[in-house]
Enzyme design. Structure first.
Site, PDB file in Angstrom:
ATOM      1  N   ASP A  13     -48.748 106.331 -81.613  1.00  0.00           N
ATOM      2  CA  ASP A  13     -49.812 107.336 -81.642  1.00  0.00           C
ATOM      3  C   ASP A  13     -49.894 108.042 -80.288  1.00  0.00           C
ATOM      4  O   ASP A  13     -50.038 107.393 -79.240  1.00  0.00           O
ATOM      5  CB  ASP A  13     -51.161 106.683 -81.954  1.00  0.00           C
ATOM      6  CG  ASP A  13     -51.235 106.159 -83.386  1.00  0.00           C
ATOM      7  OD1 ASP A  13     -50.290 106.425 -84.172  1.00  0.00           O
ATOM      8  OD2 ASP A  13     -52.242 105.512 -83.719  1.00  0.00           O
ATOM      9  N   ASN A  43     -51.291  98.714 -88.152  1.00  0.00           N
ATOM     10  CA  ASN A  43     -52.711  98.486 -87.834  1.00  0.00           C
ATOM     11  C   ASN A  43     -53.325  97.458 -88.787  1.00  0.00           C
ATOM     12  O   ASN A  43     -54.068  96.555 -88.371  1.00  0.00           O
ATOM     13  CB  ASN A  43     -53.524  99.787 -87.964  1.00  0.00           C
ATOM     14  CG  ASN A  43     -53.127 100.844 -86.953  1.00  0.00           C
ATOM     15  OD1 ASN A  43     -52.527 100.544 -85.928  1.00  0.00           O
ATOM     16  ND2 ASN A  43     -53.457 102.099 -87.249  1.00  0.00           N
ATOM     17  N   ALA A 205     -70.172 105.256 -91.275  1.00  0.00           N
ATOM     18  CA  ALA A 205     -71.292 104.574 -90.605  1.00  0.00           C
ATOM     19  C   ALA A 205     -72.252 103.915 -91.596  1.00  0.00           C
ATOM     20  O   ALA A 205     -73.090 103.097 -91.200  1.00  0.00           O
ATOM     21  CB  ALA A 205     -72.048 105.579 -89.760  1.00  0.00           C
ATOM     22  N   GLY A 207     -71.402 101.862 -94.038  1.00  0.00           N
ATOM     23  CA  GLY A 207     -70.897 100.601 -94.584  1.00  0.00           C
ATOM     24  C   GLY A 207     -69.902 100.807 -95.712  1.00  0.00           C
ATOM     25  O   GLY A 207     -69.058 101.714 -95.646  1.00  0.00           O
ATOM     26  N   GLY A 233     -60.574 102.420 -90.501  1.00  0.00           N
ATOM     27  CA  GLY A 233     -60.328 102.115 -91.922  1.00  0.00           C
ATOM     28  C   GLY A 233     -59.240 101.064 -92.073  1.00  0.00           C
ATOM     29  O   GLY A 233     -59.299 100.198 -92.960  1.00  0.00           O
ATOM     30  N   ASP A 234     -58.233 101.119 -91.206  1.00  0.00           N
ATOM     31  CA  ASP A 234     -57.153 100.121 -91.256  1.00  0.00           C
ATOM     32  C   ASP A 234     -57.693  98.741 -90.873  1.00  0.00           C
ATOM     33  O   ASP A 234     -57.329  97.725 -91.488  1.00  0.00           O
ATOM     34  CB  ASP A 234     -56.026 100.501 -90.286  1.00  0.00           C
ATOM     35  CG  ASP A 234     -55.367 101.815 -90.672  1.00  0.00           C
ATOM     36  OD1 ASP A 234     -55.360 102.149 -91.869  1.00  0.00           O
ATOM     37  OD2 ASP A 234     -54.862 102.502 -89.759  1.00  0.00           O
ATOM     38  N   GLY A 267     -58.045 104.247 -79.445  1.00  0.00           N
ATOM     39  CA  GLY A 267     -56.693 103.850 -79.848  1.00  0.00           C
ATOM     40  C   GLY A 267     -56.689 102.867 -80.991  1.00  0.00           C
ATOM     41  O   GLY A 267     -57.493 101.935 -81.026  1.00  0.00           O
TER      42      GLY A 267
HETATM   43  O1  RIB Z   1     -55.127 105.186 -89.821  1.00  0.00           O
HETATM   44  C1  RIB Z   1     -54.799 105.507 -88.483  1.00  0.00           C
HETATM   45  C2  RIB Z   1     -53.316 105.651 -88.344  1.00  0.00           C
HETATM   46  O2  RIB Z   1     -52.886 106.754 -89.116  1.00  0.00           O
HETATM   47  C3  RIB Z   1     -52.842 105.958 -86.948  1.00  0.00           C
HETATM   48  O3  RIB Z   1     -52.587 104.795 -86.202  1.00  0.00           O
HETATM   49  C4  RIB Z   1     -51.630 106.828 -87.180  1.00  0.00           C
HETATM   50  O4  RIB Z   1     -50.429 106.274 -86.754  1.00  0.00           O
HETATM   51  C5  RIB Z   1     -51.614 107.120 -88.673  1.00  0.00           C
HETATM   52  O5  RIB Z   1     -50.725 106.336 -89.346  1.00  0.00           O
END
Ligand code: RIB
Length: 284
Positions: A13, A43, A205, A207, A233-234, A267
């Site tokens: 990123d 992630n 925000a 939930g 979200g990840d 990040g």
């Molecule tokens: O969901 C965030 C991610 O989306 C970032 O880390 C970026 O690499 C994209 O895949």
């Protein structure tokens, strides 16, 4: 401890922070620049691992300068990288702009992620041995479908985060056990999601909400100072997968808490909280 196989993407990123995003044709001065390992697959793998699961990652980096750093972040987190291949050419990269409200825009160039067109017998064995297959849509769709079909045939639960949004066939949806979507996706994909047994809708925000055989369960937002929402979200999805075996209410609590904590730092991979941090926040 849950065992999770992630078949997915890994990107470097390239993150620019700015007071506000430029309009088309406009130049603005940025405030800072960072390079942070990311990618939805990586992630989510790290988030699941930090939340307490055992995780194997199937993916691809390139043979460029970013590759070593990308591999290192997975190794450092304790994610299994035996199935991470090195492909000729560039690694995946994401150009990310984060504004002063912590909101982002992201452009992903797939690079080595596009080379993940075949799954080996060893990759499929990891999927079959897992409790949950965790996948997203940043690698070739046929590969995601092959992994999901194999998971279904092996009794492994399939958790799909259908992001970035793409049209998927009814056959694709038929092998999904759990879908994690945001509110926009939940509206766009409403018809397809009706066929998925468990659906979790993230509400930023506010939930998240679960609907499935256990009825509807809502978890409120966790209050934090937002710095950057990239990867939140990840982190939510990885933590949800790690605690799914404890039932949707507990999994939702872990996911909402982990996702909120992930917005408090800049990040994607750099902001994913540890199990101890999540537990401490859950107790507050
Ligand atoms: O969901 C965030 C991610 O989306 C970032 O880390 C970026 O690499 C994209 O895949």
């Amino acid at each position: 401890m849950a065992r999770i196989a992630v078949v997915g993407s890994i990107n470097m990123d390239l993150v620019t922070t700015t007071g506000r995003r430029p309009e088309p044709g406009e130049t603005v001065l940025g405030r800072g620049f960072d390079m942070v390992p990311g990618g939805k697959g990586s992630n989510q793998a790290i988030a699941a691992r930090r939340a307490g699961a055992e995780v194997d990652f199937v993916g691809a980096v390139g043979d460029d300068l970013f590759a070593a750093e990308l591999r290192k972040v997975l190794d450092g987190a304790g994610v299994g990288t035996r199935r991470l291949r090195t492909a000729a050419g560039p690694s995946g990269v994401a150009t990310i702009v984060v504004d002063s409200a912590g909101e982002n825009t992201i452009i992903v160039v797939e690079g080595a992620n596009a080379t993940l067109t075949d799954l080996t017998a060893d990759d499929l064995a990891a999927v079959a041995a897992a409790d949950i297959l965790l996948c997203q849509l940043e690698i070739p769709l046929p590969t995601v479908l092959a992994a999901a079909r194999h998971a279904r045939a092996s009794g492994t639960t399939v958790l799909l985060n259908p992001s970035p949004a793409q049209d998927l066939s009814p056959e694709f949806w038929s092998v999904v056990d759990i879908a994690v979507v945001n509110e926009g996706e939940s509206e766009r994909l409403a018809a397809s999601l009706d066929t998925v047994p468990h659906v979790v809708v993230t509400r930023g925000a506010n939930g998240a909400v679960y609907r499935g055989p256990d009825g509807e369960i809502a978890h409120p937002g966790v209050r934090v100072e937002v710095v950057d929402t990239t990867g939140a979200g990840d982190t939510f999805t990885g933590a949800l997968a790690a605690h799914w075996h404890r039932g949707p209410a507990t999994a939702l609590a872990w996911a909402c808490t982990a996702g909120a904590l992930a917005t408090t730092k800049l990040g994607a991979s750099a902001s994913i909280p540890s199990r101890a941090d999540i537990e401490a926040a859950l107790e507050r």
